[in-house]
Design an enzyme around this catalytic site. Structure first.
Site, PDB file in Angstrom:
ATOM      1  N   HIS A 190      42.216  47.763  47.640  1.00 27.27           N
ATOM      2  CA  HIS A 190      41.315  46.771  48.233  1.00 27.27           C
ATOM      3  C   HIS A 190      41.644  45.359  47.779  1.00 27.27           C
ATOM      4  O   HIS A 190      42.386  45.128  46.823  1.00 27.27           O
ATOM      5  CB  HIS A 190      39.854  47.113  47.921  1.00 27.27           C
ATOM      6  CG  HIS A 190      39.483  47.069  46.467  1.00 27.27           C
ATOM      7  ND1 HIS A 190      39.113  45.921  45.805  1.00 27.27           N
ATOM      8  CD2 HIS A 190      39.420  48.063  45.522  1.00 27.27           C
ATOM      9  CE1 HIS A 190      38.829  46.190  44.554  1.00 27.27           C
ATOM     10  NE2 HIS A 190      39.004  47.487  44.344  1.00 27.27           N
TER      11      HIS A 190
ATOM     12  N   CYS B 144      40.136  51.674  40.790  1.00 26.64           N
ATOM     13  CA  CYS B 144      40.777  51.392  42.079  1.00 26.64           C
ATOM     14  C   CYS B 144      41.917  50.386  41.902  1.00 26.64           C
ATOM     15  O   CYS B 144      42.059  49.757  40.858  1.00 26.64           O
ATOM     16  CB  CYS B 144      39.746  50.852  43.064  1.00 26.64           C
ATOM     17  SG  CYS B 144      38.655  52.134  43.731  1.00 26.64           S
TER      18      CYS B 144
END
Length: 536
Positions: free
Chosen positions: A428, A447
């Site tokens: 992301h 992440c």
């Protein structure tokens, strides 16, 4: 696979021929067929791949007959088993097997040997294709599932192969990286045998303009490693600065041309330890899928990078931020999956692990903490914090989802790339752009954050539209959370390599930031993987 020396090859075939000559002199007469098949059937009972194979071929021999094809298979297997250390795998003691080959006399003996040779084939096939370790047993964040080959089918294919030695060599990974790592292993073993790269560089900072014995030690070690040409200079001159920078770039260090504590420690790392990293990388390469996808995304956690690979070539690359070193529950796991879609203008739903660790304790102290987060009930409605007694809940029984809506400070930035998985890991954007200026980028909760997420999106969309940039921004400018499907899913591989090669064959290293490779090496040693008892 590296070629064997001629003398070694002659030795292997001579050793195999001892058993071959005896077996040829002891053909299985018709009266002994039943004894052979009975012994074979008893030996393979309970071993599914062998039972399936021999039941299909009527319990016929593929190893122990007098024919040239049987001799070729035996010789090829013995050669392959002897060569296991070339792959960084435990050596096999074949003395007992060779003695049994030489001593075989009866149909019963041959039935037992037939089963043993097939069993050795399966063990070889497992090792060179899957490795000798189970990743998740070494580290809970190495959740990669290693593909299991159809061993019965491979044994059947081997029995039909015209070139058995080539068939066995072909079982090992065929990737260019594996071949380059094999070459690096050979070269480093030679360095270790020769005593290493010379004396260590003494403690203390070294920089351009310095002179003296420490500079000479630095120069000599870099020459031995291949980073600069021979020189008699005792000064930290321009040539030495460039050599230090080249070393730093190859080892994931800040390339400032100055030898500080971190660079000196890397330069002084013994060849033996570097060889261990290569052996670990070979094991890791065996864990990866053989078919990674003509187009795939590769994230090397230790390199803080994300790449799109098309037909073996890098077509896009960006810096990445990965999971923090501490606490351990922030480590980014290793696995492969398929990217299915991207979400533009995403909401961030706080994972339960982060809720338990960070946000719920804060909300218990102050119900208005992290006011940018919304509480969402099971009907998708926003709940007022004034109506919630936070002290009545823990992370397991907290009845709300916690959401940060789309916006300029959203933790996921403007876009996220989804390969749905049980670990809640994805790629992301991020509002914290300053982190990409840092050399070591271990700051996320697991992440992978991308420095150039828009360009990453354009490249992914380029296969399904003539105007990927226009498509992306037309959605982005609405401000609405929108899911955009990838018409063709893209495999994603999250890997962790402290030893890796470039397409031109240069060997690079990265720090073992989570300590995973140290644990893998300990496990490999326990399984019998060894380096010669020479210090380097």
């Amino acid at each position: 696979m590296p070629r064997f020396t001629r003398s070694w090859t002659r030795h292997l075939f001579a050793a195999a021929a001892i058993g071959c000559a005896v077996l040829a002199a002891a053909p299985v007469a018709q009266a002994g067929v039943t004894a052979f098949k009975q012994a074979l059937a008893e030996q393979v009972a309970g071993e599914a791949p062998l039972t399936a194979f021999y039941r299909a071929n009527g319990y016929s021999a593929i190893w122990t007959g007098p024919g040239e094809d049987h001799r070729a298979r035996r010789a090829a297997l013995l050669e392959a088993l002897d060569a296991l250390p070339l792959h960084g795998l435990p050596a096999e003691d074949l003395s007992g097997l060779r003695a049994r080959l030489a001593a075989a006399r009866t149909a019963h003996d041959l039935g037992l040997l037939e089963a043993e040779l097939s069993r050795r084939f399966l063990d070889y096939a497992r090792r060179v294709q899957m490795g000798v370790l189970t990743p998740s047993r070494i580290d809970p964040d190495m959740v990669r599932e290693v593909a299991r080959p159809d061993l019965a089918a491979q044994l059947a294919a081997f029995a039909e192969a015209e070139r058995p030695a080539a068939f066995l060599r072909g079982l090992a990974p065929g990737s260019a990286e594996y071949a380059r790592l094999l070459k690096a292993r050979l070269e480093l073993e030679e360095v270790v045998r020769a005593g290493g790269w010379g004396p260590a560089v003494p403690a203390g900072r070294l920089e351009p303009g310095d002179t003296g014995s420490a500079v000479v030690a630095l120069r000599n070690r870099l020459i031995a490693m291949g980073y600069m040409r021979r020189s008699a200079s005792a000064a930290y001159d321009g040539a030495l600065v460039e050599a230090v920078r080249a070393f730093q770039e190859a080892h994931g260090l800040e390339a400032d041309g100055v030898v500080g504590e971190e660079t000196r420690a890397a330069i002084n790392t013994p060849a033996r330890e570097r060889l261990q990293s290569v052996l670990v990388a070979l094991e890791r390469e065996r864990w990866l899928p053989r078919d990674r996808g003509a187009r795939h995304v590769l994230v090397n956690l230790t390199d803080f990078s994300a790449r799109i690979i098309d037909d073996g070539k890098v077509t896009f690359e960006t810096k990445a931020v990965v999971g923090a070193r501490s606490p351990a529950d922030k480590h980014t796991p290793e696995f492969s999956d398929e990217m299915e879609h991207m979400v533009i203008n995403p909401s961030w739903y706080v994972p339960r692990s982060i809720l338990a660790r960070d946000y719920l304790p804060r909300m218990k102290r102050n119900r208005n903490a992290a006011s940018y987060l919304q509480l969402i009930n099971s009907r998708g409605q926003v709940v007022s914090r004034a109506a919630v007694n936070f002290n009545a809940y823990n992370a397991r029984n907290f009845p709300f989802n916690v959401r940060q809506p789309p916006g300029p400070r959203n933790a996921l930035g403007k876009v996220k790339f989804m390969f749905p998985n049980q670990y809640a890991i994805y790629l992301h954007d991020t509002p914290e752009k300053h982190l990409f200026d840092r050399h070591t980028r271990t700051y996320s909760s697991g992440c992978i954050r991308l420095q150039r997420p828009f360009e990453f999106a354009y490249e992914l969309l380029s296969r399904q539209t003539d105007d990927p940039r226009g498509l992306f921004h037309s959605v982005l400018e609405t401000g609405r959370e929108t899911r955009v499907e990838l018409e063709t899913h893209v495999p994603v591989h999250l890997i962790y390599r402290t030893a890796l090669t470039t397409p031109k064959g240069a060997l690079h290293f990265r720090p073992d930031m989570y300590g995973r490779d140290a644990r893998i090496w300990s496990a490999l040693e326990a399984r019998g993987v060894a380096i010669g008892a020479v210090n380097g």
